[in-house]
Design an enzyme around this catalytic site. Structure first.
Site, PDB file in Angstrom:
ATOM      1  N   TYR A  27       0.822  -1.217   0.000  1.00 29.05           N
ATOM      2  CA  TYR A  27       0.000   0.000   0.000  1.00 29.05           C
ATOM      3  C   TYR A  27       0.855   1.265   0.000  1.00 29.05           C
ATOM      4  O   TYR A  27       0.417   2.307  -0.507  1.00 29.05           O
ATOM      5  CB  TYR A  27      -0.997  -0.037   1.163  1.00 29.05           C
ATOM      6  CG  TYR A  27      -2.088  -1.037   0.916  1.00 29.05           C
ATOM      7  CD1 TYR A  27      -3.130  -0.762   0.039  1.00 29.05           C
ATOM      8  CD2 TYR A  27      -2.049  -2.296   1.509  1.00 29.05           C
ATOM      9  CE1 TYR A  27      -4.110  -1.702  -0.231  1.00 29.05           C
ATOM     10  CE2 TYR A  27      -3.025  -3.247   1.245  1.00 29.05           C
ATOM     11  CZ  TYR A  27      -4.051  -2.946   0.366  1.00 29.05           C
ATOM     12  OH  TYR A  27      -5.005  -3.888   0.082  1.00 29.05           O
ATOM     13  N   GLN A  39     -15.828   2.371  -5.796  1.00 26.23           N
ATOM     14  CA  GLN A  39     -15.103   1.224  -5.263  1.00 26.23           C
ATOM     15  C   GLN A  39     -13.607   1.541  -5.170  1.00 26.23           C
ATOM     16  O   GLN A  39     -12.841   0.753  -4.614  1.00 26.23           O
ATOM     17  CB  GLN A  39     -15.303   0.010  -6.178  1.00 26.23           C
ATOM     18  CG  GLN A  39     -16.750  -0.444  -6.289  1.00 26.23           C
ATOM     19  CD  GLN A  39     -16.914  -1.558  -7.299  1.00 26.23           C
ATOM     20  OE1 GLN A  39     -16.385  -2.643  -7.119  1.00 26.23           O
ATOM     21  NE2 GLN A  39     -17.638  -1.291  -8.369  1.00 26.23           N
ATOM     22  N   ASN A  40     -13.207   2.682  -5.727  1.00 23.26           N
ATOM     23  CA  ASN A  40     -11.794   3.047  -5.757  1.00 23.26           C
ATOM     24  C   ASN A  40     -11.350   3.623  -4.419  1.00 23.26           C
ATOM     25  O   ASN A  40     -12.123   4.292  -3.729  1.00 23.26           O
ATOM     26  CB  ASN A  40     -11.535   4.060  -6.873  1.00 23.26           C
ATOM     27  CG  ASN A  40     -11.887   3.491  -8.236  1.00 23.26           C
ATOM     28  OD1 ASN A  40     -11.850   2.287  -8.439  1.00 23.26           O
ATOM     29  ND2 ASN A  40     -12.236   4.361  -9.171  1.00 23.26           N
ATOM     30  N   VAL A  41     -10.081   3.419  -4.098  1.00 25.23           N
ATOM     31  CA  VAL A  41      -9.548   3.915  -2.832  1.00 25.23           C
ATOM     32  C   VAL A  41      -8.705   5.176  -3.034  1.00 25.23           C
ATOM     33  O   VAL A  41      -8.094   5.672  -2.086  1.00 25.23           O
ATOM     34  CB  VAL A  41      -8.719   2.822  -2.109  1.00 25.23           C
ATOM     35  CG1 VAL A  41      -9.606   1.641  -1.743  1.00 25.23           C
ATOM     36  CG2 VAL A  41      -7.538   2.354  -2.953  1.00 25.23           C
ATOM     37  N   HIS A  50     -14.759   1.020  -0.404  1.00 29.44           N
ATOM     38  CA  HIS A  50     -13.650   0.132  -0.048  1.00 29.44           C
ATOM     39  C   HIS A  50     -12.527   0.828   0.707  1.00 29.44           C
ATOM     40  O   HIS A  50     -11.410   0.319   0.783  1.00 29.44           O
ATOM     41  CB  HIS A  50     -13.111  -0.552  -1.315  1.00 29.44           C
ATOM     42  CG  HIS A  50     -14.109  -1.463  -1.953  1.00 29.44           C
ATOM     43  ND1 HIS A  50     -14.043  -1.846  -3.279  1.00 29.44           N
ATOM     44  CD2 HIS A  50     -15.215  -2.063  -1.449  1.00 29.44           C
ATOM     45  CE1 HIS A  50     -15.061  -2.651  -3.555  1.00 29.44           C
ATOM     46  NE2 HIS A  50     -15.781  -2.792  -2.466  1.00 29.44           N
ATOM     47  N   GLY A  60     -16.668   2.286 -15.522  1.00 29.22           N
ATOM     48  CA  GLY A  60     -15.399   1.601 -15.283  1.00 29.22           C
ATOM     49  C   GLY A  60     -15.436   0.497 -14.260  1.00 29.22           C
ATOM     50  O   GLY A  60     -14.444   0.275 -13.558  1.00 29.22           O
ATOM     51  N   THR A  61     -16.552  -0.191 -14.149  1.00 32.93           N
ATOM     52  CA  THR A  61     -16.643  -1.305 -13.217  1.00 32.93           C
ATOM     53  C   THR A  61     -17.371  -2.453 -13.885  1.00 32.93           C
ATOM     54  O   THR A  61     -18.319  -2.234 -14.651  1.00 32.93           O
ATOM     55  CB  THR A  61     -17.357  -0.913 -11.912  1.00 32.93           C
ATOM     56  OG1 THR A  61     -17.588  -2.097 -11.121  1.00 32.93           O
ATOM     57  CG2 THR A  61     -18.693  -0.233 -12.176  1.00 32.93           C
TER      58      THR A  61
END
Length: 228
Positions: free
Chosen positions: A52, A85-87, A103, A168-169
């Site tokens: 990360y 859903q992106n971090v 997320h 984009g998912t």
């Protein structure tokens, strides 16, 4: 008009952020369960933190793209919420003011002792970085097998939306993939993806385009509808 936008890795990929699930479940050469699960973190916290840290450094080097910026501009004329859903923080940097992160967020860390103790974190996160309770800090990321705390908030927002825009998912990763099921029967949906997992119908208009091309096309159609 109330618009709920569901975004995934595809929109940030155009800014240079790599996606996973594109190569047999590997993410930057790692089995995703080794770097994105509580079990993997317990086995090898140094590996997970380093993974990360690399993602965080990469994020700080990229910029929002045209799709992020176009969605932010929608706020001028409509009530817009981004459910991602992106971090990453690319939606926020583009100017979107209402962003729900399903997320978690890469630029935050949280206490392993108190999950409500969350703080901004832009540097490397290392073993030995403790919270005020003398407990190890971990990435503020929802890993596989963990609950998605913002899911109920997202469901409520989708239920009241007049328009759903999906960008984009694959809409195949649960529980986020189930969100479209909560849209009202009257809601109009748009789906933008180069390889869409659904077809156009009376309720859904599909744009088989990458985000930077498809999102402006959706907005143009929305503007035409809004003027009628």
């Amino acid at each position: 008009m109330k618009i709920a936008v569901l975004t995934g890795a595809g929109i940030s990929q155009e800014s240079g952020i790599n996606t996973f699930r594109d190569s047999d479940g590997l993410w930057e050469g790692h089995d995703v369960m080794e770097v994105a699960s509580p079990q993997g973190y317990k086995r090898n916290p140094e590996l997970v933190l380093d993974f990360y840290n690399q993602r965080r450094r990469q994020l700080l080097e990229v910029e929002p793209n045209l799709a992020h910026k176009a969605l932010a501009q929608l706020e001028k004329d409509h009530e817009v919420v981004i459910i991602t859903q992106n971090v990453d923080d690319l939606h926020e940097r583009a100017g979107s003011t209402r962003v729900v992160h399903l997320h978690g967020e890469l630029l935050k860390a949280r206490s392993s002792f108190d999950e409500d103790l969350i703080m901004d974190w832009r540097k490397d996160l290392l073993v030995g970085d403790f919270c005020k309770h003398n407990s190890q800090l971990r990435p503020h990321i929802v890993w596989f097998g963990e609950a998605v705390p913002m899911m109920d908030v997202a469901i409520n927002l989708v239920q009241v939306a007049d328009v759903i825009i999906i960008v984009g998912t694959s809409m195949q990763v649960y529980p986020a993939a189930s969100l479209i099921q909560y849209a009202s029967e009257d809601a109009k949906a748009y789906f933008v993806d180069p390889k869409p997992s659904m077809n156009s119908s009376n309720r859904i208009t599909v744009f088989s385009e990458k985000a930077t091309v498809g999102v402006p096309m959706v907005i143009e159609e929305l503007n035409v509808r809004h003027k009628k």
